[in-house]
Enzyme design. Structure first.
Site, mmCIF file in Angstrom:
data_model
loop_
_atom_site.group_PDB
_atom_site.id
_atom_site.type_symbol
_atom_site.label_atom_id
_atom_site.label_comp_id
_atom_site.label_asym_id
_atom_site.label_seq_id
_atom_site.Cartn_x
_atom_site.Cartn_y
_atom_site.Cartn_z
ATOM 1 N NE ARG A 234 -4.164 -1.387 -0.269
ATOM 2 C CZ ARG A 234 -4.168 -2.239 -1.281
ATOM 3 N NH1 ARG A 234 -3.110 -2.321 -2.072
ATOM 4 N NH2 ARG A 234 -5.202 -3.007 -1.510
ATOM 5 C CG HIS A 282 -2.167 0.118 -7.331
ATOM 6 N ND1 HIS A 282 -2.556 0.858 -6.254
ATOM 7 C CD2 HIS A 282 -2.377 -1.184 -6.980
ATOM 8 C CE1 HIS A 282 -2.995 0.071 -5.286
ATOM 9 N NE2 HIS A 282 -2.892 -1.178 -5.703
#
Length: 319
Positions: A234, A282
């Site tokens: 994250r 991502h």
């Protein structure tokens, strides 16, 4: 005969992928896709299930009768921080397609740094033919932080490639063939690590976790000439100003980043062009939407037949 509850879909994914996957999903119940303008103001009361990824902030005030919430990915911080989250099970997406993709990305990044890909790119740009000294994978210790489904699979595949692999998690875990450390062993774990792989969930404890102080504790005299930071967990767990400073002053020898404090990564960020950094958008383990819907259907079937849901988030831990 009682009609099955509809399913709310609130996924910030590619719209075409979602539409295609929905054609073969949830055949026994209605689907309310909140991306459709017609559903913008629709009454969502009385609906049992929602499948979400970065859902609208008002979702839970509108859908106040939910029995379960299904995350569109392995991460759940995008759900847990939303206002009005009901006291119902939140289910993570766990699927072989997602696990395999993450492990592929992690192995790729470790190999890129092992085989000095950035250095060869720089030489190629100048048309310089020069062979660099090459350490073997067995000379490099990869330390994985986060030993859930993704971390455990990545560890096994890195071992297959010949790397020395160790692992860390807040609570001690036993994984065959992998030396593991818990919270109390953090400094010992870092001191052994040449390539640090972040696969941690985002919680209050992990926000800003990867910072200058942590990078300074990594092994300095390893076969790669300095430690490498690889993060596909994250973005909120890393301090990007500290990453850049560590790269500039030699505390870090390189980095591979798939997640960022702000996404998309701002155009002005130096991470885009830094000579020691690999950036991906991502995309390390993008969810297969068809597999996601199959997973949700399976979990709903379990719930409605009286079986327990799988992969339920521990709210006290945040993942």
């Amino acid at each position: 005969m009682q009609k099955n509850s509809p399913v709310i879909i609130d996924l910030k994914f590619d719209r075409q992928e979602v539409a295609t996957a929905l054609k073969g999903a949830f055949a026994d119940r209605d689907v309310i896709d909140l991306a459709h303008p017609a559903n913008k103001a629709r009454d969502l009361s009385g609906i049992d299930y929602a499948v979400v990824w970065k859902p609208g902030a008002d979702l839970f005030s509108r859908a106040n009768d939910l029995k379960a919430v299904f995350s569109g990915g392995a991460g759940v911080d995008h759900v847990m921080t939303l206002p009005g989250l009901p006291e119902v099970p939140v289910v993570r997406f766990v699927d072989p397609t997602l696990t395999t993709r993450m492990s592929e990305w992690v192995v790729l990044q470790c190999l890129l740094h092992l085989r000095q890909f950035k250095a060869y790119e720089a030489l190629n740009a100048k048309r310089i033919w020069r062979e660099l000294a090459q350490p073997e994978a067995k000379e490099v210790t990869v330390g994985i932080m986060g030993l859930g489904v993704l971390g455990s699979d990545a560890a096994a595949k890195l071992r297959t490639m010949g790397f020395d692999v160790i692992g860390w998690s807040r609570r001690k875990k036993e994984i065959e063939g992998i030396e593991t450390f818990d919270a109390a062993g953090l400094d010992a774990f870092l001191a052994r690590t040449d390539i640090l792989v972040g696969l941690l969930p985002l919680t209050a404890d992990t926000r800003g976790f990867f910072d200058a102080g942590l990078f300074a504790k990594l092994r300095r005299e390893g076969a790669l000439g300095g430690p490498i930071f690889v993060n596909a967990g994250r973005g909120g767990s890393q301090v990007e100003a500290d990453i850049l400073s560590a790269l500039d002053n030699g505390t870090l020898a390189g980095a591979s980043l798939d997640v960022f404090e702000q996404e998309p990564l701002p155009l002005e960020s130096r991470l885009w062009t830094h000579e020691k950094v690999f950036v991906t958008p991502h995309a390390a383990a993008a969810s297969d939407v068809k597999a996601l819907f199959a997973h949700v259907e399976q979990q709903i079937s379990r719930l409605e037949s009286g079986k327990p849901l799988q992969h339920v988030v521990d709210r006290s831990a945040g993942y």
